[in-house]
Write an enzyme that holds these catalytic residues in place. Structure first.
Site, PDB file in Angstrom:
ATOM      1  N   GLU A 117     -12.987  -1.960  12.117  1.00  0.00           N
ATOM      2  CA  GLU A 117     -12.921  -1.224  10.862  1.00  0.00           C
ATOM      3  C   GLU A 117     -14.019  -1.638   9.895  1.00  0.00           C
ATOM      4  OE1 GLU A 117      -9.812  -0.632   7.095  1.00  0.00           O
ATOM      5  OE2 GLU A 117      -9.166  -1.702   8.899  1.00  0.00           O
ATOM      6  N   GLU A 119       0.819  -1.215   0.000  1.00  0.00           N
ATOM      7  CA  GLU A 119       0.000   0.000   0.000  1.00  0.00           C
ATOM      8  C   GLU A 119       0.855   1.268   0.000  1.00  0.00           C
ATOM      9  OE1 GLU A 119      -4.096  -1.488   2.061  1.00  0.00           O
ATOM     10  OE2 GLU A 119      -2.534  -0.810   3.432  1.00  0.00           O
ATOM     11  N   ASP A 141      -8.753  -8.783   4.189  1.00  0.00           N
ATOM     12  CA  ASP A 141      -8.469  -7.653   5.080  1.00  0.00           C
ATOM     13  C   ASP A 141      -9.510  -7.529   6.191  1.00  0.00           C
ATOM     14  OD1 ASP A 141      -7.370  -5.381   6.172  1.00  0.00           O
ATOM     15  OD2 ASP A 141      -8.025  -4.038   4.602  1.00  0.00           O
TER      16      ASP A 141
END
Length: 716
Positions: A409, A307, A381
């Protein structure tokens, strides 16, 4: 007239819940035990205590025992200097004056250096409870465990407990930035006040250490994996050292994230090439500097070539080159490198679920002995549900470290009640078949399957400056559950939930039963109203808040929703079988066979591995389209049921706790309906089929949901 005013004031004062629980004390409340029978039993068995030793760890253990006993028993329990009947004796066995003639060899051989023994014995014809082990930290853990027994109103007669952590490194990963923002944090700002450190030590730092030690967490990574090199400057290292000094008595080591480009950014070098001699020397010098300030520094956590983060591949080198360079610098001090396997490349047109395996599997056995590869629980993820990561079992010659996400998240963030122990257990109990049946993920990460000398587990923290630490009261349960499973992955979600409820909310059996029922179903409710049947990564763009299955046309395919659900007029789901990306081939044959087969694949993973037609017949007899609809609607009904159960607790539990959760549940219901309606309406544009007649129809249009915007959603 004055008497009337005084009477009114006293009446108001008495009827106000002045003892309301704001959540700051977490599960370490130590309020007086309400059940008189149990209280009388404890006070008859605990007349005093002796804690041997005067190390910093023993002193905090002594402080904790005194605080806990005085609070729970409602009176001062005296520290004694000699053995009397019905007392507690705590101390390291090899150093104990009182236990030197007691043979505990059978129990002690079972425990590690951090383990403990709690046992009812007789010394000089006197009944005593001993808490002992091989180290001061073991005594501290034993005292916390004993207090847990009292807090949960457990029977302590004829007690005999032998306990050791199954995993050696049990860490929180703080995704905290130096400006005090928290990436994926939903409970305020970072608790680390870098500007005031090292001279101002917040009392919260000690309470943080107490809470972690109480559940056996022995390490904390202070900084974000998207690292800032400045934390490695001397200016910040002295601040880190101040925190380490607070944590040390509680058996907690500090770790830092190492930005791979630090030699350039703060070292004035022209390169960060791990094979460059100047770079190697820079890191060795930096490690020397750290250990002079922090003698028990734990090591580095590294996110590299992922990333946009810099890494060894920037210089044509491998993850092995990068990790081993850092490991060599740390090795003389006993430090470790935790190298994250969360890597993927948008330039590689390969199923993202496969990329981490493809990158790391060939590197097995090439890392230095003090390197652990930190692997997320699933291959994408931290989704509400994922199959276990195929790397577990695929690297037998390399210690693999689990990475769970405690912060929610992708599971409603700071407003949804979602108890994560079932998610953690689902992964830990999964059988990889890497060495035949019984080769569970848990046995891989605890090192027992391959006999590794180091083992580790990490949880991405959900802690912030909110008064109750985690924003949502039940967020505390996830922090607690992570610690308890890190200590012993054989514990059940049910056991852990009951402990936490009894320590945090109430010991009333009816209340415990109701709240536990809410907790144990909450994760499945969330999966149903968000990502049923193996759907995944259909959350909002960037902030991941709310539903957005329509996200497409971004600068990288695997940051869009359509990449993952692949809905079209023919059907829905990601084909990861041999006819698709063949991600199933990364699992061992016994697992691959199950996931590859539409008939054998568990329905909870069905659309993760298969692209199926809308009219595919499910086990329930419904079509796939109908089944998707019912899952979304059942998720909402599950939240309504939770609210109904919670409403029945009004005036039975602490008022502030009740109102806090009640308001958040109302938000959760609104957002669950939003998820349901937005997703069903969107997928209906492909299925071209009606929502089943018996289900209520969405009030708003798909366009309404697609036009919602959240530029300031928290945690970005």
């Amino acid at each position: 007239m004055k008497k009337v005013y005084l009477f009114f004031f006293l009446t108001l004062f008495i009827n106000t819940n002045i003892f309301s629980d704001d959540g700051y004390r977490l599960w370490l409340k130590y309020d007086k035990i309400k059940d008189k029978k149990i209280l009388d039993s404890y006070t008859s068995q605990i007349k005093g205590w002796i804690v041997e030793g005067n190390s910093p760890t023993i002193l905090v253990a002594k402080e904790e025992l005194q605080k806990g006993l005085n609070g729970l028993l409602g009176k001062k329990i005296k520290e004694l200097s000699q053995i009397k009947n019905n007392i507690i004796i705590a101390g390291v066995y090899s150093q104990s004056h009182y236990l030197k003639n007691i043979n505990l060899s059978e129990s002690l051989v079972e425990i590690s250096n951090e383990g403990f023994v709690i046992k009812s014995i007789k010394i000089d014809s006197k009944n005593v409870i001993i808490i002992t082990g091989k180290s001061d930290t073991g005594i501290l853990y034993g005292i916390f465990h004993f207090l847990r027994l009292l807090q949960t109103n457990s029977n302590i007669k004829n007690i005999n407990i032998v306990s050791s952590p199954k995993i050696k490194l049990r860490l929180l990963n703080h995704w905290d930035n130096l400006n005090r923002t928290v990436e994926r944090g939903y409970a305020g700002f970072s608790i680390w006040d870098w500007h005031k450190l090292p001279d101002y030590i917040s009392p919260q730092y000690k309470d943080y250490a107490r809470a972690n030690a109480s559940i056996g967490i022995n390490g904390t990574v202070l900084t974000n994996v998207n690292a800032n090199a400045w934390v490695l400057t001397h200016q910040y290292l002295i601040k880190v050292a101040a925190l380490a000094n607070v944590f040390r008595p509680y058996g907690i080591k500090v770790y830092l994230t190492a930005r791979f480009s630090a030699p350039i950014e703060i070292g004035n070098l022209k390169t960060a090439d791990p094979l460059n001699e100047e770079v190697k020397q820079w890191w060795k010098n930096k490690v020397d500097e750290i250990y002079k300030l922090i003698p028990d520094f734990g090591g580095f956590l590294v996110k590299a070539n992922s990333e946009g983060q810099p890494g060894p591949q920037n210089y044509g080198r491998t993850h092995v080159d990068g990790a081993n360079m850092l490991a060599e610098a740390l090795e003389p001090y006993g430090g470790v490198v935790m190298w994250r396997a969360f890597v993927y490349d948008s330039n590689i047109k390969e199923d993202r679920a496969k990329q981490s395996y493809n990158e790391f599997k060939p590197l097995d056995g090439k890392f230095r002995k003090n390197v652990l590869i930190q692997v997320k629980n699933g291959p994408i993820d931290f989704q509400p549900r994922e199959p276990f990561h195929p790397l577990f079992g695929a690297m037998p010659d390399t210690p693999l470290m689990m990475e769970f996400q405690i912060t929610q998240e992708y599971l409603g963030q700071g407003t949804h009640l979602v108890y994560l122990a079932p998610l953690f257990k689902e992964c830990l109990d999964s059988d990889t078949y890497s060495k035949g049946p019984g080769s569970t993920v848990a046995k891989i990460i605890d090192g027992s399957l391959e006999n590794h000398s180091i083992s580790g587990i990490a949880g991405v923290s959900n802690i912030g400056t909110d008064r109750n630490w985690t924003g949502h009261l039940f967020g505390q349960a996830n922090w607690y559950a992570f610690g308890r499973l890190a200590w012993d992955h054989n514990l059940s979600s049910d056991e852990i939930a009951e402990e936490w409820i009894r320590m945090t909310i109430s010991n009333d059996n009816e209340i415990v039963s109701k709240i536990k029922s809410i907790m144990l179903k909450s994760r499945e409710d969330c999966v149903n109203y968000m990502t049923p049947l193996g759907l995944h990564h259909i959350m909002g763009w960037n902030h991941h808040y709310g539903p957005a299955p329509w996200i497409k046309d971004k600068h990288r395919d695997d940051w869009t929703s359509v990449y993952y659900h692949r809905a079209d007029t023919n059907g829905i789901g990601f084909d990861r079988t041999a006819t698709g990306s063949n991600a199933v081939s990364q699992y061992f044959p016994e697992v691959a066979e199950i996931f590859s087969s539409v008939e054998k694949c568990p329905e909870e993973y069905l659309l993760w591995f298969h692209h199926l037609p809308w009219d595919y017949k499910m086990k329930s007899g419904k079509t796939l389209w109908e089944e998707i609809c019912y899952h979304y609607y059942n998720g909402v009904e599950g939240v309504k049921e939770t609210i109904k159960i919670w409403d029945s607790l009004k005036n039975k539990i602490d008022n502030e706790q009740y109102n806090h959760v009640k308001m958040l549940l109302n938000i959760q219901l609104k957002e669950a309906i939003w998820w349901r309606d937005a997703c069903v309406l969107y997928f209906q544009t492909f299925s071209k089929r009606p929502i089943p007649d018996e289900l209520e129809k969405p009030e708003k249009s798909l366009d309404y949901y697609m036009n919602l915007n959240f530029p300031y959603a928290p945690g970005i």
